[in-house]
Design a protein around this motif. Sequence first.
Motif, PDB file in Angstrom:
ATOM      1  N   SER A 179       0.844  -1.194   0.000  1.00  0.00           N
ATOM      2  CA  SER A 179       0.000   0.000   0.000  1.00  0.00           C
ATOM      3  C   SER A 179       0.880   1.245   0.000  1.00  0.00           C
ATOM      4  O   SER A 179       2.088   1.169   0.235  1.00  0.00           O
ATOM      5  N   TRP A 180       0.258   2.380  -0.286  1.00  0.00           N
ATOM      6  CA  TRP A 180       0.976   3.646  -0.232  1.00  0.00           C
ATOM      7  C   TRP A 180      -0.002   4.749   0.181  1.00  0.00           C
ATOM      8  O   TRP A 180      -1.213   4.624   0.030  1.00  0.00           O
ATOM      9  N   ARG A 181       0.567   5.804   0.723  1.00  0.00           N
ATOM     10  CA  ARG A 181      -0.231   6.973   1.065  1.00  0.00           C
ATOM     11  C   ARG A 181       0.638   8.211   0.874  1.00  0.00           C
ATOM     12  O   ARG A 181       1.864   8.129   0.848  1.00  0.00           O
ATOM     13  N   ALA A 182      -0.028   9.347   0.742  1.00  0.00           N
ATOM     14  CA  ALA A 182       0.672  10.627   0.588  1.00  0.00           C
ATOM     15  C   ALA A 182       0.586  11.416   1.881  1.00  0.00           C
ATOM     16  O   ALA A 182      -0.435  11.384   2.582  1.00  0.00           O
ATOM     17  N   ASP A 183       1.664  12.100   2.229  1.00  0.00           N
ATOM     18  CA  ASP A 183       1.697  13.008   3.381  1.00  0.00           C
ATOM     19  C   ASP A 183       2.330  14.322   2.936  1.00  0.00           C
ATOM     20  O   ASP A 183       3.243  14.336   2.096  1.00  0.00           O
ATOM     21  N   TYR A 184       1.829  15.429   3.526  1.00  0.00           N
ATOM     22  CA  TYR A 184       2.311  16.755   3.147  1.00  0.00           C
ATOM     23  C   TYR A 184       2.638  17.559   4.401  1.00  0.00           C
ATOM     24  O   TYR A 184       2.013  17.392   5.460  1.00  0.00           O
ATOM     25  N   VAL A 185       3.617  18.473   4.256  1.00  0.00           N
ATOM     26  CA  VAL A 185       3.945  19.422   5.308  1.00  0.00           C
ATOM     27  C   VAL A 185       3.920  20.825   4.701  1.00  0.00           C
ATOM     28  O   VAL A 185       4.564  21.070   3.670  1.00  0.00           O
ATOM     29  N   ALA A 186       3.146  21.722   5.331  1.00  0.00           N
ATOM     30  CA  ALA A 186       3.065  23.112   4.901  1.00  0.00           C
ATOM     31  C   ALA A 186       3.722  23.983   5.972  1.00  0.00           C
ATOM     32  O   ALA A 186       3.286  23.977   7.128  1.00  0.00           O
ATOM     33  N   ASP A 187       4.764  24.714   5.583  1.00  0.00           N
ATOM     34  CA  ASP A 187       5.508  25.577   6.501  1.00  0.00           C
ATOM     35  C   ASP A 187       5.182  27.035   6.153  1.00  0.00           C
ATOM     36  O   ASP A 187       5.544  27.528   5.073  1.00  0.00           O
ATOM     37  N   LEU A 193       1.845  35.065   4.379  1.00  0.00           N
ATOM     38  CA  LEU A 193       1.288  35.256   3.038  1.00  0.00           C
ATOM     39  C   LEU A 193       1.559  34.085   2.103  1.00  0.00           C
ATOM     40  O   LEU A 193       0.864  33.920   1.094  1.00  0.00           O
ATOM     41  N   THR A 194       2.567  33.296   2.404  1.00  0.00           N
ATOM     42  CA  THR A 194       2.915  32.158   1.551  1.00  0.00           C
ATOM     43  C   THR A 194       3.237  30.953   2.430  1.00  0.00           C
ATOM     44  O   THR A 194       3.397  31.063   3.650  1.00  0.00           O
ATOM     45  N   LEU A 195       3.358  29.803   1.781  1.00  0.00           N
ATOM     46  CA  LEU A 195       3.775  28.589   2.476  1.00  0.00           C
ATOM     47  C   LEU A 195       4.711  27.787   1.581  1.00  0.00           C
ATOM     48  O   LEU A 195       4.666  27.898   0.355  1.00  0.00           O
ATOM     49  N   ASP A 196       5.571  27.024   2.224  1.00  0.00           N
ATOM     50  CA  ASP A 196       6.414  26.061   1.515  1.00  0.00           C
ATOM     51  C   ASP A 196       5.780  24.690   1.704  1.00  0.00           C
ATOM     52  O   ASP A 196       5.626  24.219   2.845  1.00  0.00           O
ATOM     53  N   LEU A 197       5.391  24.054   0.603  1.00  0.00           N
ATOM     54  CA  LEU A 197       4.703  22.773   0.673  1.00  0.00           C
ATOM     55  C   LEU A 197       5.634  21.664   0.190  1.00  0.00           C
ATOM     56  O   LEU A 197       6.191  21.740  -0.905  1.00  0.00           O
ATOM     57  N   SER A 198       5.823  20.671   1.035  1.00  0.00           N
ATOM     58  CA  SER A 198       6.581  19.476   0.639  1.00  0.00           C
ATOM     59  C   SER A 198       5.695  18.259   0.838  1.00  0.00           C
ATOM     60  O   SER A 198       4.807  18.242   1.696  1.00  0.00           O
ATOM     61  N   GLY A 199       5.928  17.253   0.032  1.00  0.00           N
ATOM     62  CA  GLY A 199       5.121  16.048   0.127  1.00  0.00           C
ATOM     63  C   GLY A 199       5.949  14.822  -0.209  1.00  0.00           C
ATOM     64  O   GLY A 199       6.967  14.911  -0.903  1.00  0.00           O
ATOM     65  N   TRP A 200       5.543  13.699   0.330  1.00  0.00           N
ATOM     66  CA  TRP A 200       6.199  12.433   0.000  1.00  0.00           C
ATOM     67  C   TRP A 200       5.180  11.319   0.068  1.00  0.00           C
ATOM     68  O   TRP A 200       4.076  11.473   0.604  1.00  0.00           O
ATOM     69  N   VAL A 201       5.542  10.197  -0.500  1.00  0.00           N
ATOM     70  CA  VAL A 201       4.683   9.018  -0.431  1.00  0.00           C
ATOM     71  C   VAL A 201       5.342   8.011   0.512  1.00  0.00           C
ATOM     72  O   VAL A 201       6.564   7.899   0.568  1.00  0.00           O
ATOM     73  N   THR A 202       4.521   7.316   1.259  1.00  0.00           N
ATOM     74  CA  THR A 202       4.987   6.288   2.174  1.00  0.00           C
ATOM     75  C   THR A 202       4.556   4.933   1.639  1.00  0.00           C
ATOM     76  O   THR A 202       3.358   4.682   1.469  1.00  0.00           O
ATOM     77  N   LEU A 203       5.533   4.091   1.337  1.00  0.00           N
ATOM     78  CA  LEU A 203       5.273   2.745   0.830  1.00  0.00           C
ATOM     79  C   LEU A 203       5.373   1.765   1.987  1.00  0.00           C
ATOM     80  O   LEU A 203       6.315   1.826   2.779  1.00  0.00           O
ATOM     81  N   THR A 204       4.435   0.827   2.080  1.00  0.00           N
ATOM     82  CA  THR A 204       4.442  -0.192   3.134  1.00  0.00           C
ATOM     83  C   THR A 204       4.305  -1.563   2.496  1.00  0.00           C
ATOM     84  O   THR A 204       3.408  -1.789   1.677  1.00  0.00           O
ATOM     85  N   TYR A 336       2.627  23.995   9.851  1.00  0.00           N
ATOM     86  CA  TYR A 336       3.516  24.508  10.891  1.00  0.00           C
ATOM     87  C   TYR A 336       3.672  26.022  10.710  1.00  0.00           C
ATOM     88  O   TYR A 336       3.689  26.533   9.587  1.00  0.00           O
ATOM     89  N   SER A 337       3.795  26.722  11.838  1.00  0.00           N
ATOM     90  CA  SER A 337       4.030  28.169  11.817  1.00  0.00           C
ATOM     91  C   SER A 337       5.150  28.482  12.808  1.00  0.00           C
ATOM     92  O   SER A 337       5.264  27.821  13.852  1.00  0.00           O
ATOM     93  N   LYS A 338       5.955  29.481  12.484  1.00  0.00           N
ATOM     94  CA  LYS A 338       7.095  29.819  13.343  1.00  0.00           C
ATOM     95  C   LYS A 338       6.669  30.801  14.440  1.00  0.00           C
ATOM     96  O   LYS A 338       5.903  31.740  14.188  1.00  0.00           O
ATOM     97  N   ASP A 339       7.186  30.548  15.647  1.00  0.00           N
ATOM     98  CA  ASP A 339       6.935  31.494  16.726  1.00  0.00           C
ATOM     99  C   ASP A 339       7.944  32.636  16.653  1.00  0.00           C
ATOM    100  O   ASP A 339       8.750  32.723  15.721  1.00  0.00           O
ATOM    101  N   ASN A 343      11.067  29.151  15.876  1.00  0.00           N
ATOM    102  CA  ASN A 343      10.867  27.709  15.996  1.00  0.00           C
ATOM    103  C   ASN A 343       9.536  27.314  15.366  1.00  0.00           C
ATOM    104  O   ASN A 343       8.511  27.965  15.588  1.00  0.00           O
ATOM    105  N   ALA A 344       9.546  26.238  14.588  1.00  0.00           N
ATOM    106  CA  ALA A 344       8.322  25.762  13.939  1.00  0.00           C
ATOM    107  C   ALA A 344       7.411  25.103  14.966  1.00  0.00           C
ATOM    108  O   ALA A 344       7.844  24.258  15.749  1.00  0.00           O
ATOM    109  N   GLN A 345       6.131  25.505  14.971  1.00  0.00           N
ATOM    110  CA  GLN A 345       5.133  24.946  15.872  1.00  0.00           C
ATOM    111  C   GLN A 345       3.964  24.388  15.048  1.00  0.00           C
ATOM    112  O   GLN A 345       3.532  25.002  14.065  1.00  0.00           O
ATOM    113  N   PHE A 346       3.481  23.218  15.452  1.00  0.00           N
ATOM    114  CA  PHE A 346       2.366  22.573  14.770  1.00  0.00           C
ATOM    115  C   PHE A 346       1.078  23.313  15.087  1.00  0.00           C
ATOM    116  O   PHE A 346       0.749  23.536  16.255  1.00  0.00           O
ATOM    117  N   ILE A 347       0.308  23.717  14.050  1.00  0.00           N
ATOM    118  CA  ILE A 347      -0.914  24.491  14.288  1.00  0.00           C
ATOM    119  C   ILE A 347      -2.156  23.811  13.713  1.00  0.00           C
ATOM    120  O   ILE A 347      -3.240  24.400  13.761  1.00  0.00           O
TER     121      ILE A 347
END
Length: 397
Positions: A179-187, A193-204, A336-339, A343-347
């Motif tokens: 199986s596989w799934r997609a996960d994304y992180v938005a910083d 005003l903007t975000l940096d979006l990264s994504g990867w797939v997880t294979l199991t 995630y947003s920086k304080d 430091n990046a904090q999960f929001i």
Amino acid sequence: MNNVTMSVQEQRIDDSAQQALAVTIYNDDLALVKDLRRLTLTLGENRLAWRNVSGRIRPETALLSETSGTLQVSLLEQNFDFDLLTPESLLRKYLGRRVQVIRTNDAGQRTMEEATVLATNEGVILRYADRIETGPVGHLAFPDLPADLRDQPTLVLHLEAAQAGAGTFELSYLTGGLSWRADYVADLSADGLTLDLSGWVTLTNGSGVAYRQARVQLVAGEINQVEMDTHDCFCDEPPPPCPMAGPPEEESLDEYHLYTLQRPTDILNNQTKQVALLSAPRVPLTRELLVRGDPYYYRSKSSDGWDKFPVESTLSFTNADGSLGIPLPKGVVRVYSKDRRGNAQFIGEDRIEHTPKHETVTLKLGESFDVRVRRKQTEFNKLSGTGPYNYAYEACL
């Protein structure tokens, strides 16, 4: 199995004969395996033990084809042997047969005695020449290995060749366990005003075998599968992605989307692997505070008091331009947003469905701490109808 089949000498086909391997993985515990191996056949009947197939193969989907065009063969029958070699399975195969019981005394002297295996259900029962024992002391020695007991999942193919010679054969089959799934992180940027979006797939891989140097493709979309009855069956932030030679290549596949990893990779059994999917810097975003109305509130007269409602904090961006603009597989986006210290904090996080190009992605991050909304119904009139789901009404807030 008939006597003709048993009289044909079995040819063991190991991974050493493998020429290429391709694995296409779908979203719902389903994969298509294409295993290409070089074989040499004799004229007439051949019995091939194709070793190291998936332990969760769906045997009814197996298809063998000769791809080199040099041999003409016809498949007579096939058997999936999944009774694997263990001390327990070996002992079961020797029910009613003789084994050797070997004991060693404190002086290092060994003695051997023959016995017949009577039962193995809740412990071993042996019949000796002069007695019957349970839980024998010592260890058991077996004269040979039963032919129908395999050390790894094996598909046995019985086929007939019109001529002798070497050829290239591809075995393709569907299997579970992959199986596989997609996960994304938005910083979020400091100015919001903007975000940096990264994504990867997880294979199991839980299919029971490893896929080495496989060409891997991923299908995004909902594949329809027929439900099988039980008796029809045979039996916080993720780690960073593994370094690859660039993100997967994307293309349309009928009503789905296909992502192809740019180089072969190993997917070992009982392993989870992360592969980079995308990296999109400085994506413009929109932040909104949203209040959702409840339809039932307008269908009947409410109390005279004020009702408090939560205010959702949302973030949205358009899947277009720059490093985006590719179909996004469904998955979870973590934001995630920086304080003030940087430091990046999960929001918050939200799940997205399969998202085509140029679609807007909206994420619910949580509820606003500082903003609240109250509402009060000031007037309600029933205009027509006989029930709550077919009458017309008007309500004022």
